[in-house]
Write an enzyme that holds these catalytic residues in place. Structure first.
Site, PDB file in Angstrom:
ATOM      1  N   ASP A  34       0.821  -1.214   0.000  1.00 42.46           N
ATOM      2  CA  ASP A  34       0.000   0.000   0.000  1.00 42.46           C
ATOM      3  C   ASP A  34       0.846   1.251   0.000  1.00 42.46           C
ATOM      4  O   ASP A  34       2.017   1.211   0.342  1.00 42.46           O
ATOM      5  CB  ASP A  34      -0.799   0.048   1.312  1.00 42.46           C
ATOM      6  CG  ASP A  34      -2.082  -0.709   1.225  1.00 42.46           C
ATOM      7  OD1 ASP A  34      -2.444  -1.092   0.121  1.00 42.46           O
ATOM      8  OD2 ASP A  34      -2.710  -0.901   2.284  1.00 42.46           O
ATOM      9  N   LYS A  56      -3.560   2.951  -1.842  1.00 39.34           N
ATOM     10  CA  LYS A  56      -4.817   3.634  -1.567  1.00 39.34           C
ATOM     11  C   LYS A  56      -4.440   4.938  -0.914  1.00 39.34           C
ATOM     12  O   LYS A  56      -3.594   4.975  -0.042  1.00 39.34           O
ATOM     13  CB  LYS A  56      -5.638   2.875  -0.531  1.00 39.34           C
ATOM     14  CG  LYS A  56      -6.160   1.568  -0.954  1.00 39.34           C
ATOM     15  CD  LYS A  56      -6.946   1.056   0.222  1.00 39.34           C
ATOM     16  CE  LYS A  56      -7.358  -0.363   0.054  1.00 39.34           C
ATOM     17  NZ  LYS A  56      -8.047  -0.820   1.257  1.00 39.34           N
ATOM     18  N   MET A 170      -7.910   8.917   9.191  1.00 37.63           N
ATOM     19  CA  MET A 170      -8.588   9.281   7.934  1.00 37.63           C
ATOM     20  C   MET A 170      -9.541  10.465   8.136  1.00 37.63           C
ATOM     21  O   MET A 170     -10.613  10.510   7.533  1.00 37.63           O
ATOM     22  CB  MET A 170      -9.381   8.084   7.375  1.00 37.63           C
ATOM     23  CG  MET A 170      -8.504   6.898   7.080  1.00 37.63           C
ATOM     24  SD  MET A 170      -9.444   5.460   6.538  1.00 37.63           S
ATOM     25  CE  MET A 170     -10.079   4.844   8.088  1.00 37.63           C
TER      26      MET A 170
HETATM   27  N1  SAH Z   1      -3.825   0.259   9.457  1.00 36.27           N
HETATM   28  C1  SAH Z   1      -3.328   1.601   9.680  1.00 36.27           C
HETATM   29  C2  SAH Z   1      -4.397   2.660   9.520  1.00 36.27           C
HETATM   30  C3  SAH Z   1      -5.024   2.706   8.152  1.00 36.27           C
HETATM   31  S1  SAH Z   1      -6.145   4.044   7.965  1.00 36.27           S
HETATM   32  C4  SAH Z   1      -2.672   1.668  11.057  1.00 36.27           C
HETATM   33  O1  SAH Z   1      -2.844   0.755  11.876  1.00 36.27           O
HETATM   34  O2  SAH Z   1      -1.941   2.632  11.300  1.00 36.27           O
HETATM   35  C5  SAH Z   1      -5.085   5.280   7.302  1.00 36.27           C
HETATM   36  C6  SAH Z   1      -4.978   6.436   8.261  1.00 36.27           C
HETATM   37  O3  SAH Z   1      -4.001   6.162   9.264  1.00 36.27           O
HETATM   38  C7  SAH Z   1      -4.518   7.733   7.632  1.00 36.27           C
HETATM   39  O4  SAH Z   1      -5.580   8.406   7.015  1.00 36.27           O
HETATM   40  C8  SAH Z   1      -4.013   8.488   8.845  1.00 36.27           C
HETATM   41  O5  SAH Z   1      -5.082   9.021   9.594  1.00 36.27           O
HETATM   42  C9  SAH Z   1      -3.394   7.373   9.673  1.00 36.27           C
HETATM   43  N2  SAH Z   1      -1.939   7.278   9.473  1.00 36.27           N
HETATM   44  C10 SAH Z   1      -1.269   6.222   8.991  1.00 36.27           C
HETATM   45  N3  SAH Z   1       0.058   6.460   8.989  1.00 36.27           N
HETATM   46  C11 SAH Z   1       0.215   7.693   9.498  1.00 36.27           C
HETATM   47  C12 SAH Z   1       1.347   8.526   9.762  1.00 36.27           C
HETATM   48  N4  SAH Z   1       2.586   8.107   9.502  1.00 36.27           N
HETATM   49  N5  SAH Z   1       1.140   9.747  10.294  1.00 36.27           N
HETATM   50  C13 SAH Z   1      -0.103  10.186  10.569  1.00 36.27           C
HETATM   51  N6  SAH Z   1      -1.208   9.453  10.345  1.00 36.27           N
HETATM   52  C14 SAH Z   1      -1.056   8.228   9.819  1.00 36.27           C
END
Ligand code: SAH
Length: 244
Positions: A34, A56, A170
């Site tokens: 991803d 995505k 998100m």
């Molecule tokens: N499975 C992922 C989340 C997926 S949803 C997890 O456990 O982290 C995707 C959302 O995660 C993004 O829209 C954002 O809100 C957050 N996100 C993921 N990586 C990030 C990062 N490095 N910094 C800030 N927000 C992050």
């Protein structure tokens, strides 16, 4: 027929990849990854490993989930070790469950490999603990994204009147709506909130504010970004360590 490893890539910092995830990445014949998985992880793959991007971007899916499921399935028919690499943890808004069900229904063996979720690690890099003794005893992780074809909110806002820390994933594109809604259910206008962009990476940036002013301060931050709401945000004054 091969086996699929539904694997968490961690929040960004490559050193936050688990030892188990690294092990499967190194033996993978195919890696399906991803946008949120740090692409440097792919450098760990063995020679000849095929890397397939099915990125995505928040709600903008480059490939519909159904097609991603099929890509994984087809890879498993041809190869021994298939790694499905997803940002953070595969089961925290990662749709790893849907992929698992799709594979199970087709008789493909799979394993989940948990990853460090951004929901906890990103605030942590910003010096914001999601729980803190004397401040809050629980935290919630909520999607800020709502389906466009529903006119009523799917988020049970009334549940958020508590002192829980709330982490919205998100949610940056709906920051304005989220803060207005929290004020509407009774949170004070000066309630602390932070937006953290590109957490755990060299580009990490945190903006702190109140429910009233955060939108103007943070709306143009680059994604991925998450939102933290609660008194714990104030601890950043004492605990900030990563952004120097
Ligand atoms: N499975 C992922 C989340 C997926 S949803 C997890 O456990 O982290 C995707 C959302 O995660 C993004 O829209 C954002 O809100 C957050 N996100 C993921 N990586 C990030 C990062 N490095 N910094 C800030 N927000 C992050």
């Amino acid at each position: 027929m091969g086996k699929v490893y539904l694997t968490g890539a961690g929040p960004g910092d490559i050193d936050l990849l688990t030892v188990k995830a690294l092990r499967v990445v190194q033996m993978a014949d195919v890696i399906i990854y991803d946008r949120l998985a740090n692409p440097d992880i792919l450098l760990q793959a063995k020679e000849g490993c095929e890397c397939i991007y099915v990125g995505k971007e928040d709600s903008h899916h480059t490939l519909p989930q159904e097609e991603i499921n099929e890509v994984i399935y087809q890879a498993a028919l041809k190869h021994n070790h298939v790694v499905r690499l997803k940002g953070g943890d595969p089961l925290v808004f990662g749709r790893g469950g849907e992929e698992g069900i799709y594979l199970r229904e087709r008789g493909i063996e799979f394993e989940f490999i948990p990853g460090i979720t951004s929901a906890i690690a990103v605030p942590e890099y910003a010096g914001i603990p999601v729980t803190h003794r004397g401040i809050t005893v629980s935290f919630r992780v909520v999607t800020g994204h709502e389906s466009k074809n529903k006119d009523h909110s799917q988020i049970p806002w009334e549940n958020y009147k508590t002192d829980d820390t709330i982490v919205f994933l998100m949610g940056l594109h709906r920051l304005d709506k989220i803060t207005k809604k929290l004020i509407e259910i009774g949170k004070p206008k000066d309630h602390p909130i932070a937006v953290i962009s590109r957490g755990t990476t060299p580009e990490e940036k945190t903006v702190v504010g109140t429910l009233e002013d955060i939108y103007e301060k943070a709306k143009d931050l680059p994604t991925p970004a998450l939102i933290v709401v609660g008194e714990v945000v104030k601890l950043r004054e004492k605990l900030s360590w990563f952004e120097k």
